[in-house]
Design an enzyme around this catalytic site. Sequence first.
Site, PDB file in Angstrom:
ATOM      1  N   ASP A 186     -54.898  44.384  55.163  1.00  0.00           N
ATOM      2  CA  ASP A 186     -54.729  44.080  56.578  1.00  0.00           C
ATOM      3  C   ASP A 186     -54.385  45.356  57.559  1.00  0.00           C
ATOM      4  OD1 ASP A 186     -53.464  43.255  59.135  1.00  0.00           O
ATOM      5  OD2 ASP A 186     -52.383  41.471  58.140  1.00  0.00           O
ATOM      6  N   LYS A 211     -54.009  40.926  68.200  1.00  0.00           N
ATOM      7  CA  LYS A 211     -53.377  42.013  68.745  1.00  0.00           C
ATOM      8  C   LYS A 211     -54.072  42.833  69.558  1.00  0.00           C
ATOM      9  CE  LYS A 211     -50.324  39.728  66.286  1.00  0.00           C
ATOM     10  NZ  LYS A 211     -50.215  40.202  64.843  1.00  0.00           N
TER      11      LYS A 211
HETATM   12  C1  LIG Z   1     -49.849  38.900  63.830  1.00  0.00           C
HETATM   13  C2  LIG Z   1     -50.427  39.534  62.309  1.00  0.00           C
HETATM   14  C3  LIG Z   1     -51.227  38.474  61.706  1.00  0.00           C
HETATM   15  C4  LIG Z   1     -51.471  37.154  62.016  1.00  0.00           C
HETATM   16  O1  LIG Z   1     -52.326  37.016  63.146  1.00  0.00           O
HETATM   17  P1  LIG Z   1     -52.216  35.730  64.108  1.00  0.00           P
HETATM   18  O2  LIG Z   1     -53.600  36.088  64.937  1.00  0.00           O
HETATM   19  O3  LIG Z   1     -51.159  35.768  64.982  1.00  0.00           O
HETATM   20  O4  LIG Z   1     -52.426  34.528  63.271  1.00  0.00           O
HETATM   21  C5  LIG Z   1     -51.608  38.971  60.631  1.00  0.00           C
HETATM   22  N1  LIG Z   1     -51.283  40.517  60.149  1.00  0.00           N
HETATM   23  C6  LIG Z   1     -50.455  41.269  61.078  1.00  0.00           C
HETATM   24  C7  LIG Z   1     -50.233  42.383  60.484  1.00  0.00           C
HETATM   25  C8  LIG Z   1     -50.080  40.629  61.973  1.00  0.00           C
HETATM   26  O5  LIG Z   1     -49.378  41.502  62.759  1.00  0.00           O
END
Ligand SMILES: *Cc1c(COP(=O)(O)O)cnc(C)c1O
Length: 397
Positions: A186, A211
């Site tokens: 991620d 984000k």
């Molecule tokens: C927010 C987030 C997600 C999930 O994303 P959404 O678009 O809110 O479903 C996944 N990984 C990390 C590290 C995040 O901060």
Amino acid sequence: MKKSDPSWGSATRLAHAGRDPSANRGLVNLMPARASTVIFETVEAYLDPVPRRRRDAMAYGRIGTAPRRALEQIYAEMEGSEGAIALPSGVAAISLVLDGLLRPGDHLIMVDCVYKPARKIAELVLAAKGVETSFLPPRCRDLGPYLRPTTKLLYLESPGSHTFELQDIGTLAAQAHAAGAQVAVDNTWATPLYCRPLELGADLIITSGTKYIVGHSDAMLGLVAASGETETHLRRWADAIGHCPGSEELYLALRGLRTLEVRLPRHQASALEVARWLETRPEVAEVRHPALESHPDHALWKRDFGGACGLFGVCLEGHYSQEAADAMVNSLELFGIGASWGGYESLVAPTRSTETRTAEPWSTPGPAFRLHIGLEDPKDLIRDLEAGFRVLRAERE
Ligand SMILES: *Cc1c(COP(=O)(O)O)cnc(C)c1O
């Protein structure tokens, strides 16, 4: 759609990739494609299965539209993968990888500091279909004790959500590959501008586009970067289960992406200014920011990352109560209390030491919170925090 010139730098690529005004009646931006039906010229074209399987297929609204293909192309170019899949949220991207790659009887190793909803997918969705998960201590560099003959995937997130430990992606990926497992990372925190997990040895990358890619707190979007058979398989899987990002969200993600190279360095510089100031404060026990020399994984960050974003953790000294810390957070004017991050505005989210951890207990000297530093003047953010510390101290007296 034009391909990027391989000699372009990332800023040029972000400005020009995936669009072609001459093929778009001169318009700079691809318009949102509000589409379900796609009309075919002939019966033969309609029935031909081959074009539908292609990465750039445009056979039906759910399967893909021009803006979706453009976003996927640019993201894949940035991560260095053969292809990418756009999804309705970051969590959908995580579940596509976990659920799409793991079969009953398979084993998953997931880093313990992972984003909480990823853990929920493992504990709820994967467990129900007979996939077992082991949680890896975040700073562990020896997969040996965790590997099983059935281990198929290692899932990392560096730095970890809320706690900000870094993982040695290269070392762990080499061990996973030797055992026949794939590696997913991620990369939401760093974005492809500041970390390139495929070059470090990972096979797949997940990004919550919600984000920094969208960047304005106004849309949900997820992305998966992959290559070869894995990409083909995951694209078919996403199609089979009906994943389909909305037209507005795709438009906003494409628009956000164009300015990422300008926004991210500002988030980085302002966050470092605030983090360094916080380090000097007597109320603060620890600032968890990998770009600070005091961070335990700072050397790894310098080796593997090209920068840092606006998100980091703060732990207060142990003599402050949770109530006092909550009063401080409630008093902040410029920091909104909320989840998600990556927008232009600053945020604060309380971190409870009860954050789920199973491989390694996690504790802080005192109450903790996570800050996202937006695009405001850092001096104003510091003044806001300074006033917050006065509330914190007053609560103690
Ligand atoms: C927010 C987030 C997600 C999930 O994303 P959404 O678009 O809110 O479903 C996944 N990984 C990390 C590290 C995040 O901060």
